[in-house]
Design a protein around this motif. Structure first.
Motif, PDB file in Angstrom:
ATOM      1  N   VAL A 115       0.832  -1.204   0.000  1.00 40.02           N
ATOM      2  CA  VAL A 115       0.000   0.000   0.000  1.00 40.02           C
ATOM      3  C   VAL A 115       0.867   1.254   0.000  1.00 40.02           C
ATOM      4  N   ASP A 116       1.904   1.273   0.830  1.00 42.85           N
ATOM      5  CA  ASP A 116       2.754   2.459   0.911  1.00 42.85           C
ATOM      6  C   ASP A 116       3.542   2.687  -0.383  1.00 42.85           C
ATOM      7  N   GLN A 117       3.936   1.613  -1.060  1.00 43.80           N
ATOM      8  CA  GLN A 117       4.606   1.783  -2.351  1.00 43.80           C
ATOM      9  C   GLN A 117       3.664   2.406  -3.378  1.00 43.80           C
ATOM     10  N   ILE A 118       2.402   1.998  -3.351  1.00 43.65           N
ATOM     11  CA  ILE A 118       1.424   2.565  -4.278  1.00 43.65           C
ATOM     12  C   ILE A 118       1.202   4.046  -3.982  1.00 43.65           C
ATOM     13  N   ILE A 119       1.085   4.383  -2.703  1.00 46.55           N
ATOM     14  CA  ILE A 119       0.887   5.788  -2.336  1.00 46.55           C
ATOM     15  C   ILE A 119       2.085   6.624  -2.777  1.00 46.55           C
ATOM     16  N   VAL A 129      -2.370  10.215   4.581  1.00 49.28           N
ATOM     17  CA  VAL A 129      -3.575  10.684   5.268  1.00 49.28           C
ATOM     18  C   VAL A 129      -4.509  11.460   4.350  1.00 49.28           C
ATOM     19  N   THR A 130      -4.253  11.420   3.053  1.00 49.64           N
ATOM     20  CA  THR A 130      -5.182  12.056   2.113  1.00 49.64           C
ATOM     21  C   THR A 130      -6.582  11.507   2.335  1.00 49.64           C
ATOM     22  N   PRO A 131      -7.589  12.371   2.543  1.00 48.21           N
ATOM     23  CA  PRO A 131      -8.952  11.859   2.803  1.00 48.21           C
ATOM     24  C   PRO A 131      -9.605  11.333   1.533  1.00 48.21           C
ATOM     25  N   VAL A 132     -10.096  10.108   1.600  1.00 47.44           N
ATOM     26  CA  VAL A 132     -10.812   9.471   0.498  1.00 47.44           C
ATOM     27  C   VAL A 132     -11.933   8.622   1.089  1.00 47.44           C
ATOM     28  N   ARG A 133     -13.145   8.823   0.631  1.00 50.25           N
ATOM     29  CA  ARG A 133     -14.300   8.034   1.098  1.00 50.25           C
ATOM     30  C   ARG A 133     -14.470   8.082   2.618  1.00 50.25           C
ATOM     31  N   GLY A 134     -14.127   9.178   3.228  1.00 46.76           N
ATOM     32  CA  GLY A 134     -14.288   9.298   4.658  1.00 46.76           C
ATOM     33  C   GLY A 134     -13.215   8.610   5.475  1.00 46.76           C
ATOM     34  N   LYS A 135     -12.163   8.111   4.821  1.00 53.38           N
ATOM     35  CA  LYS A 135     -11.041   7.472   5.498  1.00 53.38           C
ATOM     36  C   LYS A 135      -9.750   8.109   4.996  1.00 53.38           C
ATOM     37  N   ALA A 144      -5.713  10.984  -6.082  1.00 56.84           N
ATOM     38  CA  ALA A 144      -6.036   9.871  -5.183  1.00 56.84           C
ATOM     39  C   ALA A 144      -7.487   9.427  -5.307  1.00 56.84           C
ATOM     40  N   GLU A 145      -8.426  10.369  -5.348  1.00 53.68           N
ATOM     41  CA  GLU A 145      -9.836   9.989  -5.425  1.00 53.68           C
ATOM     42  C   GLU A 145     -10.156   9.316  -6.748  1.00 53.68           C
TER      43      GLU A 145
END
Length: 530
Positions: A219-223, A231-237, A304-305
């Motif tokens: 996940v961190d590699q993708i980010i 901590v970018t907000p997406v879908r309320g998380k 991100a969204e």
């Protein structure tokens, strides 16, 4: 035909996103199409149309319902049948229940416009999803040819917590222990859960659905490839939580390539467009997960969204239960192969298998559910003899069967065929099975080790060696059970059984094939294959 009023544009890409107004408009339309059903898809048919089309071109048989057949072969068998039957043929034919249905009911629900999600067939993967999309579009272009409305499926009805993927419950992870000895080429784990506070029960033959999380390093590699913050907000998380818990990261979905094709130019754009259409311009499509796709098109950094909306939902994984509730009340066990492999220079991990093997800690809870078996259960009469064929992790349900037969003092004879690579490293539950054999619960134990000798030797080879006795058990009314790999093992086991019937039952090849087919139709030959 009624006119459909186009819905208002859904604003999914915020104004703060780094796109021009034209790009934002295109992306909003793109994601609105992804997440919102086509209104024409829910236009009901008349009662006359449904009545007329219920059996049109369909004799009720489903010859494609065979896990060992390739997709093109299944679709060939379904030519000329109604759309709902061709949709069924596009599925993996495993009746695994991961979609919340069996294959036929899933197809019927889509065709009856009761189910709009076309990507639920996890074993079928992208091939099935693409074929279902094409058939769904065909149905919408010619609604008169759509199939009849079917009875509302079990998956569409409210379910008790823990009894369906739509209504999972929480279970506590208890422990894991490795079943292979040091030096084995495999990594298999016995995993246990506490169900005492979950409110669910199960039967031998059922499967256990696990909602796992993606590995944090991936996940961190993708980010990092996105150039985004955790901590970018997406879908309320946060973006990290969404990618860990909600999104499938393998394989890379067509929608991601479509998004990339819009954000990139030149020859590279054409490659992304071809990948979105199921083509393979560079010969690497089969190995592209989400991270690999981002690396392949490294000049693109989707917002991100927009990126998250292009991904598929993370599906639960199903495992055959390897315990009986009578033997271990309030507890449940699985037998899990940890999937690890290398593509290029990068290690890949099976999502749920490595989650259970190393990432979840004892005492933690996770969402789970029990998937009731489809035609895979012990005989109603406990005196009926059974033959169980389960190499590798395919032994899981048969451990449950034997525990159950022992707990109820079933008088029927039990014969287990088990195989793996090496007898010294890969004999799962050896002490348990030897004990069962010594006290008479396990009547016969036949073993096959593929790497112990100069030539590979499998369970189907051991079956042929014991052909005369197997035929005698069949003649006494034995039920046959097979669990494991659908593409090779199950097919080879069935071929061996046909040969045994022909040789020891004094039948022609065609008669032996018909005999085995009759065993299946009578419920005496049952498979749990994947």
């Amino acid at each position: 035909m009624n006119q459909i009023t186009p819905p208002e544009m859904i604003e999914l890409v915020p104004e703060s996103a780094p796109f021009s107004p034209e790009q934002r408009a295109w992306l909003n339309g793109f994601f609105a199409a992804l997440i919102a059903p086509d209104q024409s898809a829910v236009t009901p048919l008349s009662a006359e149309q449904n009545a007329a089309l219920l059996s049109a071109g369909d004799d009720g048989a489903a010859p494609w319902h065979d896990q060992s057949l390739a997709l093109d072969a299944r679709l060939k068998l379904a030519e000329g049948r109604p759309l709902r039957r061709r949709m069924m043929a596009a599925m993996a034919q495993q009746d695994c229940g991961q979609c919340g249905y069996d294959c036929e009911k899933y197809a019927d629900a889509i065709a009856a416009r009761q189910e709009e999600r076309l990507n639920l067939c996890a074993p079928g993967g992208k091939e099935t999803a693409r074929q279902l999309k094409a058939l769904f579009e065909e149905m919408n272009k010619a609604p008169v040819a759509a199939p009849a409305i079917v009875e509302k499926s079990e998956a569409a009805r409210p379910a008790q917590p823990g009894c369906a993927r739509q209504t999972p419950t929480k279970a506590k992870f208890l422990s894991r222990r490795r079943l292979n000895r040091d030096g084995s080429e495999k990594e298999t784990w016995h995993v246990e859960f506490d169900l005492s506070e979950s409110g669910v029960d199960y039967k031998p033959g059922d499967s256990f659905g696990v909602f796992a999380k993606n590995e944090l390093g991936l996940v961190d590699q993708i980010i990092a490839m996105l150039g985004a913050s955790h901590v970018t907000p997406v879908r309320g998380k946060t973006l990290r939580d969404v990618l860990c818990e909600d999104c499938s990261l393998s394989p890379a979905p067509d929608a991601l390539f479509e998004l990339i094709s819009y954000l990139i130019g030149g020859e590279t754009r054409e490659k992304a467009r071809l990948l979105a259409q199921g083509e393979d311009p560079d010969g690497d499509a089969a190995t592209l997960d989400v991270l690999a796709a981002l690396r392949k098109f490294s000049s693109v950094r989707p917002h991100a969204e927009a990126f998250v909306e292009a991904l598929e939902p993370l599906q639960p994984r199903l495992y055959s239960i390897s315990s009986s509730p009578r033997a271990t009340p309030g507890r449940l066990s699985l037998t899990v192969d940890a999937v690890r492999y290398v593509v290029g220079q990068r290690k890949r991990l099976g999502v749920a298998s490595t989650f259970l093997a190393e990432r979840i800690a004892p005492g933690e809870t996770l969402p789970v559910y029990v998937q009731a078996a489809h035609n895979f259960a012990l005989p109603d009469n406990p005196a009926t003899p059974i033959v169980m064929i389960g190499p590798g992790t395919g032994v899981a349900p048969f451990r449950a069967f034997l525990q159950e037969r022992a707990a109820i003092h079933a008088p029927g004879a039990n014969w287990l065929f088990f195989g793996h690579q090496r007898s010294t490293h890969d004999f799962f539950y050896a002490d348990e099975f030897e004990t069962m054999k010594s006290i008479g619960i396990l009547t016969r134990l036949s073993l096959a080790w593929s790497r112990d000798g100069g030539e590979k030797f499998y369970v189907q080879d051991r079956m042929r060696q014991s052909g005369r006795e197997l035929w005698s058990w069949l003649a006494d009314g034995a039920h046959i059970y097979v669990c494991g790999d659908a593409k090779r093992m199950a097919r080879d086991v069935e071929r061996a059984l046909v040969d045994i019937v022909a040789q020891h039952g004094a039948r022609s090849a065609d008669e032996a094939i018909a005999f085995v087919a009759n065993l299946k139709s009578a419920g005496r030959y049952q498979q749990d294959v994947y």
